[in-house]
Design a protein around this motif. Sequence first.
Motif, PDB file in Angstrom:
ATOM      1  N   LYS A 382      77.610  37.187  26.656  1.00  0.00           N
ATOM      2  CA  LYS A 382      77.469  38.642  26.610  1.00  0.00           C
ATOM      3  C   LYS A 382      76.096  39.030  27.127  1.00  0.00           C
ATOM      4  N   ALA A 383      75.989  40.264  27.572  1.00  0.00           N
ATOM      5  CA  ALA A 383      74.712  40.741  28.096  1.00  0.00           C
ATOM      6  C   ALA A 383      73.652  40.697  27.005  1.00  0.00           C
ATOM      7  N   GLY A 384      72.455  40.318  27.387  1.00  0.00           N
ATOM      8  CA  GLY A 384      71.350  40.336  26.451  1.00  0.00           C
ATOM      9  C   GLY A 384      70.684  41.694  26.404  1.00  0.00           C
ATOM     10  N   SER A 385      69.549  41.742  25.782  1.00  0.00           N
ATOM     11  CA  SER A 385      68.812  43.003  25.649  1.00  0.00           C
ATOM     12  C   SER A 385      68.008  43.262  26.920  1.00  0.00           C
ATOM     13  N   ASN A 386      68.163  44.488  27.466  1.00  0.00           N
ATOM     14  CA  ASN A 386      67.328  44.837  28.614  1.00  0.00           C
ATOM     15  C   ASN A 386      65.904  45.111  28.142  1.00  0.00           C
ATOM     16  N   ALA A 387      65.016  45.366  29.078  1.00  0.00           N
ATOM     17  CA  ALA A 387      63.586  45.427  28.780  1.00  0.00           C
ATOM     18  C   ALA A 387      63.251  46.372  27.625  1.00  0.00           C
ATOM     19  N   ILE A 388      63.784  47.590  27.689  1.00  0.00           N
ATOM     20  CA  ILE A 388      63.455  48.573  26.653  1.00  0.00           C
ATOM     21  C   ILE A 388      64.056  48.156  25.318  1.00  0.00           C
ATOM     22  N   ASP A 389      65.329  47.783  25.323  1.00  0.00           N
ATOM     23  CA  ASP A 389      65.996  47.367  24.081  1.00  0.00           C
ATOM     24  C   ASP A 389      65.350  46.117  23.494  1.00  0.00           C
ATOM     25  N   MET A 390      64.891  45.228  24.374  1.00  0.00           N
ATOM     26  CA  MET A 390      64.289  43.973  23.915  1.00  0.00           C
ATOM     27  C   MET A 390      63.106  44.249  22.992  1.00  0.00           C
ATOM     28  N   PHE A 391      62.238  45.156  23.398  1.00  0.00           N
ATOM     29  CA  PHE A 391      61.058  45.427  22.577  1.00  0.00           C
ATOM     30  C   PHE A 391      61.416  46.259  21.341  1.00  0.00           C
ATOM     31  N   ASP A 392      62.470  47.055  21.431  1.00  0.00           N
ATOM     32  CA  ASP A 392      62.972  47.734  20.228  1.00  0.00           C
ATOM     33  C   ASP A 392      63.475  46.708  19.217  1.00  0.00           C
ATOM     34  N   ALA A 395      60.591  44.963  17.569  1.00  0.00           N
ATOM     35  CA  ALA A 395      60.002  45.808  16.522  1.00  0.00           C
ATOM     36  C   ALA A 395      60.875  45.827  15.276  1.00  0.00           C
ATOM     37  N   ALA A 396      62.199  45.755  15.472  1.00  0.00           N
ATOM     38  CA  ALA A 396      63.130  45.787  14.331  1.00  0.00           C
ATOM     39  C   ALA A 396      63.261  44.437  13.655  1.00  0.00           C
ATOM     40  N   GLY A 397      62.649  43.394  14.209  1.00  0.00           N
ATOM     41  CA  GLY A 397      62.719  42.069  13.599  1.00  0.00           C
ATOM     42  C   GLY A 397      63.925  41.253  13.995  1.00  0.00           C
ATOM     43  N   LYS A 398      64.735  41.748  14.906  1.00  0.00           N
ATOM     44  CA  LYS A 398      65.914  40.982  15.333  1.00  0.00           C
ATOM     45  C   LYS A 398      65.520  39.857  16.287  1.00  0.00           C
ATOM     46  N   ILE A 399      64.587  40.137  17.172  1.00  0.00           N
ATOM     47  CA  ILE A 399      64.032  39.108  18.045  1.00  0.00           C
ATOM     48  C   ILE A 399      62.725  38.644  17.413  1.00  0.00           C
ATOM     49  N   LYS A 400      62.643  37.353  17.144  1.00  0.00           N
ATOM     50  CA  LYS A 400      61.494  36.803  16.427  1.00  0.00           C
ATOM     51  C   LYS A 400      60.444  36.174  17.348  1.00  0.00           C
ATOM     52  N   ALA A 401      60.878  35.790  18.557  1.00  0.00           N
ATOM     53  CA  ALA A 401      59.957  35.111  19.473  1.00  0.00           C
ATOM     54  C   ALA A 401      60.220  35.599  20.882  1.00  0.00           C
ATOM     55  N   VAL A 402      59.161  35.906  21.617  1.00  0.00           N
ATOM     56  CA  VAL A 402      59.308  36.382  22.993  1.00  0.00           C
ATOM     57  C   VAL A 402      58.312  35.652  23.885  1.00  0.00           C
TER      58      VAL A 402
END
Length: 898
Positions: A382-392, A395-402
């Motif tokens: 499935k599609a991942g998070s685009n640039a704007i959504d990725m940083f959202d 911030a929401a704690g869903k992505i822990k490492a970038v």
Amino acid sequence: MTTANTSPTINKTSLKQTTCAYCGVGCGVDISLLNNVPTKLEGMREHPANFGRLCVKGTHLLDTTGSDNRLTSPLINNQAVTWDEATDHVANKFNDVIQKHGPDAVAFYVSGQLLTEDYYIANKLMKGYIGSGNIDTNSRLCMSSAVAGYKRAFGEDVVPCTYEDLEQTELLILIGSNAAWTHPVLYQRMERAKQLNPNMKVVVIDPRKTDTAELADTFLNIKPGSDAALYNGLLNYLNEHNHLDTQFIAQHTNGFESALQEVQKWSCEAVSDFCDIAIDQVTEFYALFANSPSAISFYSMGINQSSSGVDKCNAIINAHLASGKLLKPGSGPFSITGQPNAMGGREVGGLANQLAAHLDIENEAHQSLVQRFWLSPTIANKAGSNAIDMFDEIAAGKIKAVWIMATNPMVSLPNNAAIKKALETCELVVVSDCIAKSDTLKFADVAFPSTGWGEKNGTVTNSERRISRQRPLVAPYSGAKNDWQIMCEVAKKMRFEGFDFTDPSGIFEEWAQLTDFENNGSRLLNLSGLVGLTKSQYDNLKPIMWPVVKNQPYKNGQVFTNNQFSTADKKARFIPITPQLPVQQTSIDYPFVMNSGRIRDQWHTMSRTGKSTALSSHITRPYIEINPLDASKLAIKQNDLISAIAQTGQVTAHAKVTDAVRKGECFMPIHWNKQFASSATVSGLYQSVVDPLSGQAECKHGAVNIVKAPFVQYMQLFAKNELVINSDFWLKVNASNCFNYQLALNEPQSDLLYYCQTLTGLQGQWSAMNTAKAMHVQCIQNDQLAFVGVISNEQKEISLEWINHLFAEPLLTFTQLQSLLYATPDEEFTQGVQVCSCFKVREQPIINAIKNGANTVEQLGSELKCGTNCGSCKTQLSQLIKQHYKAGSSSIDVAVVM
């Protein structure tokens, strides 16, 4: 007895060819080396993109390759560590996050500055081994709307035009593109084509009158965001006036009737009202397009960076499909990319909604194909998070490492306050970069030193689908590694197989094989003809346009032959378009529209071009363009410090009062950041608004208020060494012999001599003098100038060129010291702004030459040399001729100027 070897040293000269580091034109460059040290740079005469031309940024590439501000070793929490320690740390952290939270808890944010080989490894690691779609690129901000538009219309992300089309067309339409400054080499090709073909017409469409309009026969000063309506009206006009290619529509397209039904409401009157241009301009443009045997619509960020950018692209494509003006010499919808390898990223799946090789991430057959080719343990489905959504999601704690590679999202992404919050809260921020200081690196838990331009080895693809080699000129800087190497080391330590590459040629070989794997002609992106290259053949690869099909060289570079497209039925699709207004609308509190874009001599966030004093001399500081009527109403004068205030942030810069922007609108360059200015990051003014189809951010239309900044004290400081500044407002300009700081304060400093001494920490001969209008301070060390300050209650314009010259003097004369104290430069340093960066030609000598009869750009070049090297200043020379040349009562012939 031994004798000394007195034989002379033999100097070894060599020549290397590589590709420019900047825009998507993809210019070839020749580098002369003496004993393996680059000494001279020129345009590559045989490269099909530029044929020897270079813009001012490309011309000064060697200025930007110094060792200053380079990372020298990996860092963990700002402490130097070994490569083993750093890659172990990142691999273990990634594995830990994935085990606890799943693969979607990690993300990569990559860049069009990466080479295709780097991009390929990043995509393979994230989508095929970690198993998430969470890899996106800063190209999301550049061309993702164009990608979606092409794919909707043609079935595949394929640019159907080449640079030769620009030279063969009878009608060139530049819409949402300031090519004179953003793609100068292509602009010069357009300019030459117009000189060779007097019948060629040029239409420039833009809310802002840029330098590109110098080439225009017609300039349409449309309302921001109204582009789709303009092209909808064009389609309606073509239908009403019997200028449709009915045979092409019937045989090679679908969906025409639906698209036509949508545009029938867009009469010339409706378009005139919506776009805010005169009706006769609308009808003249439409008639010109309808009657021209060929037409190119050349578009860039003004189209793409919109909350309805995909629809704008398809409105343009619709007009070309309906008129049959594509897949013919000099015709087509031509999206131009902004970064050197944005196209390469598109090819290998750099966007979160793609798989590599133009395959679809949510197509099960495509998932299976890629996974079987990679022999990978998993595949993103499935599609991942685009640039704007990725940083959202960070911030929401869903992505822990970038992992952020070769980009600076704290400056480039909209709403940087939100980006700051995300990076502050993220458990692990990894940054790979070739510099030691940036707005983003400040938030890195781990920093990897990567190679910079001149050290990189691989390939890039330009805007016309042409693959060129990026060849290393010198060995990697101390401690640096290529991005693909760093990722392969981390991947192997995450216990993944398939990353045992030792050379970029091996990565390219695998990538080329993937484009051919089970292709069977279903995808135009096919590099089968490049499969099996030896390392030597790869190293010596000449620029080549894809597709490159094995055993079918007649297909090389050709797309959509026989009008066959990449859709299931081989027909192109019309897309019904309903024009949408920008989301970020003005209001009583925020009454101005803020536009943004590039300037001529700077690039992205200035981490490279900011090093070059030559590139910093054309425009030395950030500015906000404002219309004279608005400036008068707000009591704003030229060069006043003004603030633009939005819901998401605030910037402060000098006012540039000009009718180049429409009333109620303003413009600010994108480049300045916290390394060069206290408050000039224009992206902070934009909300996180994106196109729902492409995810591309709306960065051309923000809502702001403009106010005059209420500072009470101003300082112009010049120092031999870099200073640490803490002021209400400051900006820094690099010069060859000193640093210039311009400060503004809300509360005045009283003991100014003490303030300067404390700020600099200099021990030397200090002197100060008060005049009626300013305090002048200077410090001499060992008979050389070490510091100059001019402080007053109003802004003072001090010649940086003059002061910089004095810093280089080994011993200042009494006269020079006196002129410093009184701030009275020699006449040679009072010649106006610099116009030509290559030969440092300033405005006043050019004006004098024009008044003395030099009434063409060529004559000015012959007399002053301006415009004779890179040509980037030619549009400004043309403007000066129009302003200052008078031949009796007759006006100058524009055709002669161009």
